[in-house]
Design an enzyme around this catalytic site. Structure first.
Site, PDB file in Angstrom:
ATOM      1  N   GLY B  35      -3.079  39.413 -17.945  1.00  0.00           N
ATOM      2  CA  GLY B  35      -1.822  38.855 -17.447  1.00  0.00           C
ATOM      3  C   GLY B  35      -2.110  37.548 -16.729  1.00  0.00           C
ATOM      4  O   GLY B  35      -3.273  37.202 -16.474  1.00  0.00           O
ATOM      5  N   GLY B  40      -0.551  40.299 -10.711  1.00  0.00           N
ATOM      6  CA  GLY B  40      -0.784  41.568 -10.024  1.00  0.00           C
ATOM      7  C   GLY B  40      -1.881  42.419 -10.657  1.00  0.00           C
ATOM      8  O   GLY B  40      -2.055  43.585 -10.288  1.00  0.00           O
ATOM      9  N   SER B 109      -8.013  36.869 -19.052  1.00  0.00           N
ATOM     10  CA  SER B 109      -8.348  37.038 -20.482  1.00  0.00           C
ATOM     11  C   SER B 109      -7.163  36.632 -21.370  1.00  0.00           C
ATOM     12  O   SER B 109      -6.544  37.472 -22.014  1.00  0.00           O
ATOM     13  CB  SER B 109      -8.815  38.468 -20.775  1.00  0.00           C
ATOM     14  OG  SER B 109      -7.958  39.446 -20.244  1.00  0.00           O
TER      15      SER B 109
END
Lengths: 204, 204
Positions: B35, B40, B109
């Site tokens: 993400g 988060g 990533s």
């Protein structure tokens, strides 16, 4: 903009190293096996792991089988790559210790400086240098992978004990002379040392 | 030559992956969080780890805190280093899975190919891509490390979501839309997915 998500208060939760360790029932550490090729490092490390497993200890072994072709598959055998090989194994061992495990590493790791580097990455009491002390002539006679023969023939350059130095530990935390001992006896000797050091409980 | 040591028969003992897993009381896997920066990932990964820990699951989190300055401390942010960063994390995660743990990784990533590479390193059912789906504007407003501001000012080049692509997963194993959810709710959602997949048992 999502108003709702802005108003949610986020708390951080994380498990401390101490909490992880408390649940394992033993202390974590690295057993850093060092010794000549054919000395029995990997065999003994796996036998120690087996005994620990039977006692309910959470353990793991890092050796050529699971590291050389994976994490360190990009490394060759130059001086630079050799140091990097040991450095990475030390860092991974440190992560396993942080996770609360007893992790054994079985690599020749012939140079004192490289082993010191790993020791210094860890907290005092978490690193055990385990010297698998098998005489060169015994290792060479075993020659399980035919490497000594190739080294003598000159097919392998810089082979530890033949054409490259093995810097034996002077003050290993565990110094195991394997002569005359079975694998089981060797493994028991090491586990007893871990009991004496307060890492694991006595099995009885 | 030590005659005695020659005559000792050495047996190999080693603990199989299946045996390790059997003793843990749950299956091992990688939870590969992906993400945007500020979405988060690390906070939720740690909250999942905390819930798993409370349930007696043997788990661990790999994130910037314990990987970037250790194992991958030699890597920068070039394309080449970025790929190597993810490759090594994947290999280490694989070792943790082999040891029987549930390991969470929390790195942006951003590229599908890199994530596929890691998925392909693992056995089917051992890799869960966990997409922490928080809208860019929410991440940018949070900006916990002030990175978005620097990226907008041009102080940081190739910043994911601003000046470099984030390739969102199309078929994430776990797709978590965080809007309106607390960290606890996010973590519970993921743990429930692990229960549904048969990795861990229901806590009640």
């Amino acid at each position: 903009m999502d108003k709702k998500s802005e108003n949610v208060v986020w708390h951080n939760h994380s498990v401390t190293h101490e909490a992880r360790v408390a649940k394992k029932g033993h202390k974590p550490c690295v057993l850093w096996f060092t010794g000549l090729s054919g000395s029995g490092k990997s065999t003994i490390a796996n036998a120690v792991d087996y005994l620990l497993y039977q006692q309910g200890v959470h353990s793991y072994v890092l050796d050529g089988d699971n590291v050389r072709h994976g994490l360190n598959g990009d490394l060759g055998f130059s001086d630079c790559d050799r140091v990097e090989n040991i450095r990475r194994i030390g860092e991974v061992a440190k992560l396993f210790v942080d996770a609360g495990l007893v992790v054994s590493t079985a690599f020749i790791s012939p140079f004192k400086d490289d082993r010191s580097l790993v020791r210094n990455q860890l907290e005092p009491g978490q690193f055990f240098e385990v010297y698998i002390d098998t005489p060169l002539d015994v290792c060479e006679q075993r020659d399980p992978k035919g490497l000594y023969k190739k080294a003598r023939n000159g097919e392998i350059k810089n082979f530890t004990g033949i054409s490259s130095a093995y810097e034996a530990p002077e003050n290993a935390d565990i110094h195991l002379q394997t002569a005359g001992k079975s694998v089981e006896q060797c493994a028991e000797y090491i586990v007893q040392a871990l009991v004496d050091a307060g890492i694991v409980k006595a099995s009885i």
